[in-house]
Design a protein around this motif. Structure first.
Motif, mmCIF file in Angstrom:
data_model
loop_
_atom_site.group_PDB
_atom_site.id
_atom_site.type_symbol
_atom_site.label_atom_id
_atom_site.label_comp_id
_atom_site.label_asym_id
_atom_site.label_seq_id
_atom_site.Cartn_x
_atom_site.Cartn_y
_atom_site.Cartn_z
ATOM 1 N N SER A 186 0.840 -1.188 0.000
ATOM 2 C CA SER A 186 0.000 0.000 0.000
ATOM 3 C C SER A 186 0.879 1.244 0.000
ATOM 4 C CB SER A 186 -0.908 0.021 1.237
ATOM 5 O OG SER A 186 -1.557 1.272 1.328
ATOM 6 N N PHE A 187 0.599 2.152 -0.919
ATOM 7 C CA PHE A 187 1.307 3.429 -0.947
ATOM 8 C C PHE A 187 0.504 4.515 -0.224
ATOM 9 C CE2 PHE A 187 3.222 1.680 -5.047
ATOM 10 C CZ PHE A 187 4.374 1.243 -4.396
ATOM 11 N N ASP A 188 -0.514 4.085 0.523
ATOM 12 C CA ASP A 188 -1.371 5.021 1.251
ATOM 13 C C ASP A 188 -0.957 5.208 2.704
ATOM 14 O OD1 ASP A 188 -2.999 5.500 -0.946
ATOM 15 O OD2 ASP A 188 -4.270 3.769 -0.509
ATOM 16 N N ASN A 189 0.053 4.463 3.153
ATOM 17 C CA ASN A 189 0.465 4.557 4.552
ATOM 18 C C ASN A 189 1.297 5.824 4.750
ATOM 19 O OD1 ASN A 189 1.763 4.268 7.103
ATOM 20 N ND2 ASN A 189 1.410 2.061 7.018
ATOM 21 N N THR A 190 0.637 6.871 5.212
ATOM 22 C CA THR A 190 1.331 8.157 5.365
ATOM 23 C C THR A 190 2.229 8.180 6.598
ATOM 24 O OG1 THR A 190 -0.531 9.140 6.571
ATOM 25 C CG2 THR A 190 -0.504 9.401 4.169
ATOM 26 N N GLU A 191 1.947 7.331 7.567
ATOM 27 C CA GLU A 191 2.806 7.280 8.758
ATOM 28 C C GLU A 191 4.213 6.839 8.368
ATOM 29 O OE1 GLU A 191 3.057 5.233 13.223
ATOM 30 O OE2 GLU A 191 1.440 4.667 11.837
ATOM 31 N N ILE A 192 4.288 5.810 7.519
ATOM 32 C CA ILE A 192 5.591 5.350 7.031
ATOM 33 C C ILE A 192 6.186 6.377 6.075
ATOM 34 C CG2 ILE A 192 6.734 3.621 5.585
ATOM 35 C CD1 ILE A 192 4.764 1.551 6.734
ATOM 36 N N ALA A 193 5.358 6.908 5.186
ATOM 37 C CA ALA A 193 5.844 7.832 4.156
ATOM 38 C C ALA A 193 6.492 9.081 4.741
ATOM 39 C CB ALA A 193 4.697 8.238 3.234
ATOM 40 N N PHE A 194 5.932 9.600 5.845
ATOM 41 C CA PHE A 194 6.397 10.876 6.383
ATOM 42 C C PHE A 194 6.999 10.753 7.778
ATOM 43 C CE2 PHE A 194 2.932 12.105 3.401
ATOM 44 C CZ PHE A 194 3.736 12.743 2.473
ATOM 45 N N LYS A 195 7.372 9.545 8.135
ATOM 46 C CA LYS A 195 7.973 9.319 9.456
ATOM 47 C C LYS A 195 9.175 10.232 9.697
ATOM 48 C CE LYS A 195 10.303 5.644 12.081
ATOM 49 N NZ LYS A 195 10.822 4.260 12.002
ATOM 50 N N TYR A 196 9.931 10.482 8.661
ATOM 51 C CA TYR A 196 11.174 11.258 8.788
ATOM 52 C C TYR A 196 10.940 12.766 8.837
ATOM 53 C CZ TYR A 196 11.219 12.766 3.882
ATOM 54 O OH TYR A 196 10.933 13.354 2.680
ATOM 55 N N LYS A 197 9.702 13.213 8.594
ATOM 56 C CA LYS A 197 9.412 14.648 8.565
ATOM 57 C C LYS A 197 8.758 15.104 9.868
ATOM 58 C CE LYS A 197 8.842 15.694 3.630
ATOM 59 N NZ LYS A 197 9.947 16.666 3.564
ATOM 60 N N SER A 198 9.244 16.215 10.390
ATOM 61 C CA SER A 198 8.577 16.835 11.531
ATOM 62 C C SER A 198 7.275 17.488 11.043
ATOM 63 C CB SER A 198 9.473 17.899 12.161
ATOM 64 O OG SER A 198 9.644 18.988 11.263
ATOM 65 N N THR A 199 6.401 17.853 11.978
ATOM 66 C CA THR A 199 5.168 18.536 11.591
ATOM 67 C C THR A 199 5.484 19.866 10.918
ATOM 68 O OG1 THR A 199 3.959 17.464 13.381
ATOM 69 C CG2 THR A 199 2.973 19.447 12.444
ATOM 70 N N THR A 246 0.532 17.403 -8.042
ATOM 71 C CA THR A 246 0.470 18.297 -6.886
ATOM 72 C C THR A 246 -0.684 17.925 -5.965
ATOM 73 O OG1 THR A 246 1.466 20.096 -8.159
ATOM 74 C CG2 THR A 246 0.263 20.702 -6.171
ATOM 75 N N GLY A 247 -1.845 17.621 -6.555
ATOM 76 C CA GLY A 247 -3.003 17.244 -5.745
ATOM 77 C C GLY A 247 -2.748 16.009 -4.910
ATOM 78 N N ARG A 248 -2.037 15.044 -5.484
ATOM 79 C CA ARG A 248 -1.718 13.808 -4.751
ATOM 80 C C ARG A 248 -0.806 14.102 -3.571
ATOM 81 N NH1 ARG A 248 1.876 9.053 -7.385
ATOM 82 N NH2 ARG A 248 3.321 10.802 -7.385
ATOM 83 N N GLU A 249 0.224 14.930 -3.816
ATOM 84 C CA GLU A 249 1.151 15.271 -2.737
ATOM 85 C C GLU A 249 0.413 16.000 -1.608
ATOM 86 O OE1 GLU A 249 4.189 14.289 -2.502
ATOM 87 O OE2 GLU A 249 4.907 13.867 -4.528
ATOM 88 N N ASN A 257 -2.772 15.897 -0.854
ATOM 89 C CA ASN A 257 -3.695 14.990 -0.183
ATOM 90 C C ASN A 257 -2.976 14.110 0.834
ATOM 91 O OD1 ASN A 257 -4.996 11.936 -0.432
ATOM 92 N ND2 ASN A 257 -6.540 13.551 -0.231
ATOM 93 N N LEU A 258 -1.833 13.577 0.449
ATOM 94 C CA LEU A 258 -1.064 12.709 1.353
ATOM 95 C C LEU A 258 -0.562 13.484 2.573
ATOM 96 C CD1 LEU A 258 0.906 10.791 -1.405
ATOM 97 C CD2 LEU A 258 -0.660 9.715 0.220
ATOM 98 N N ILE A 259 -0.052 14.688 2.339
ATOM 99 C CA ILE A 259 0.447 15.510 3.449
ATOM 100 C C ILE A 259 -0.698 15.864 4.402
ATOM 101 C CG2 ILE A 259 1.460 17.752 4.045
ATOM 102 C CD1 ILE A 259 3.003 17.561 1.323
#
Length: 390
Positions: A3-16, A372-375, A377-379
């Protein structure tokens, strides 16, 4: 299926804070008029020596670049590696015309290879031939009917020496290196160079990779012919497969100069050829090494499934996925989380010098439908997920 929908994994390295900056950034590059205004005004601002570097560094540069020097990229390299994602240091200075500049660029690429030597966090190096040569020279040599002068032949010999210095050092350091694709009107010259370097340095394993822009309708056949040629000559065929980065420029030039456009008739044709190229290289993996450079989720799924079908290990170093820093983290980090080989292109260089690259990235995000819309939405989803945890 991954799944490419897991935003927790996708953005784990980014602070809020990082997420908020990224959201603002994609909001801005989603506005076509603003991107076009920036493309016009930024060069003027630099010429007038207006103090805009600080603003650029805190916004678009921070989103898409690792730093101004190799050492500035250390934090990015470390952060990516902690999340099982490699770094491809990409010295993104363009538009030089003097011999001393070309020599300096060669030395910088050699430095990226030294940085990568023995470093598991940096699996590849990369360069553009136009960083080592005048564009006009490559264009003239691309014309079969043009006869270079003696001086131009000597100039081109120096270009080949620079490229050979890089590929030879990559081979000595066991660091695979990508030769990036560029405009069609110089690409035949680049292909000849890449094939000669592959024949020289890819005898045992893939050190040198050429790059194939699949928005060109002739690239699939080019890859087929190239693989067969490599098999006959006894070397490995390295290929980085991408959709491409010069489409509008290609179409405009074809209209202006009245020749058939090299670009596919539509996006679907590009997607079909891209996936066919990936399948072909996986079928021929005993003779090839592949880097699948894509922000497309369907193509990424397809390659992962193909590897499973062919019983190719997820960590087989002959197959890499790659995306650009600051884009498609949902693909990069979820693939890495599941054990696939993944790397991010990490551009670097002085702010003024990398602006052409940054403006292309902004253009790409504006012109690619849904990017851009996808990015955003994920953020947004990750932002909301974190709010719920408070």
């Amino acid at each position: 299926m991954i799944s490419f929908d897991n935003t927790e994994i996708a953005f784990k390295y980014k602070s809020t804070k990082d997420l908020k900056r990224a959201y603002t950034m994609f909001k801005l590059v989603g506005k076509s008029w603003l991107v076009q205004f920036g493309k016009f005004m930024v060069p003027i601002a630099f010429k007038l020596r207006l103090p805009i570097s600080g603003i650029i560094k805190a916004t678009i540069f921070k989103q898409f670049c690792g730093g101004e020097t190799i050492d500035d990229c250390d934090d990015t390299i470390r952060t990516l590696y902690e999340n099982n994602v490699g770094t491809i240091l990409d010295y993104s200075v363009e538009g030089k015309t003097e011999e001393e500049d070309f020599d300096a660029t060669r030395d910088e690429i050699l430095a990226t290879i030294e940085k990568a030597k023995g470093n598991k966090g940096i699996p590849f190096s990369v360069f553009k031939v136009t960083g080592l040569s005048r564009h006009g020279l490559l264009e003239k040599l691309n014309d079969e009917n043009a006869e270079p002068t003696v001086i131009e032949k000597m100039e081109f010999a120096r270009v080949i020496n620079r490229i050979n210095d890089i590929c030879m050092h990559a081979n000595a350091c066991a660091v695979p290196i990508f030769i990036d694709a560029e405009e069609s009107w110089i690409q035949d010259t680049l292909d000849r160079i890449a094939e000669s370097m592959m024949a020289k340095y890819n005898k045992e394993t893939c050190i040198v990779y050429n790059t194939f822009q699949m928005y060109r309708h002739d690239r699939l056949e080019h890859i087929k012919v190239g693989i067969e040629k490599a098999k006959r000559a006894g070397y490995k065929y390295g290929g980085k497969v991408v959709r491409g980065a010069y489409m509008e420029k290609e179409r405009d030039r074809a209209v202006e100069m009245d020749y058939p456009s090299p670009i596919q008739p539509d996006k679907n044709s590009t997607d079909i050829d891209f996936n066919a190229a990936i399948k072909l290289m996986v079928e021929e993996i005993e003779h090839c090494a592949l880097c699948c450079g894509t922000h497309n989720e369907d193509s990424s799924h397809m390659l992962a499934e193909l590897m499973e079908e062919k019983n190719i290990a997820k960590d087989d170093k002959r197959i890499y996925f790659a995306q650009l820093l600051g884009m498609s983290d949902n693909i990069s980090f979820n693939l890495a989380h599941h054990g696939y080989q993944v790397a991010k292109y990490v551009p670097y260089g002085p702010i003024k010098e990398v602006m052409p690259y940054l403006l292309r990235r902004a253009d790409e995000n504006t012109s690619v439908a849904g990017q851009t819309g996808r990015e955003l939405n994920l953020i947004s989803r990750e932002w909301n997920r974190r709010k719920l945890l408070k």
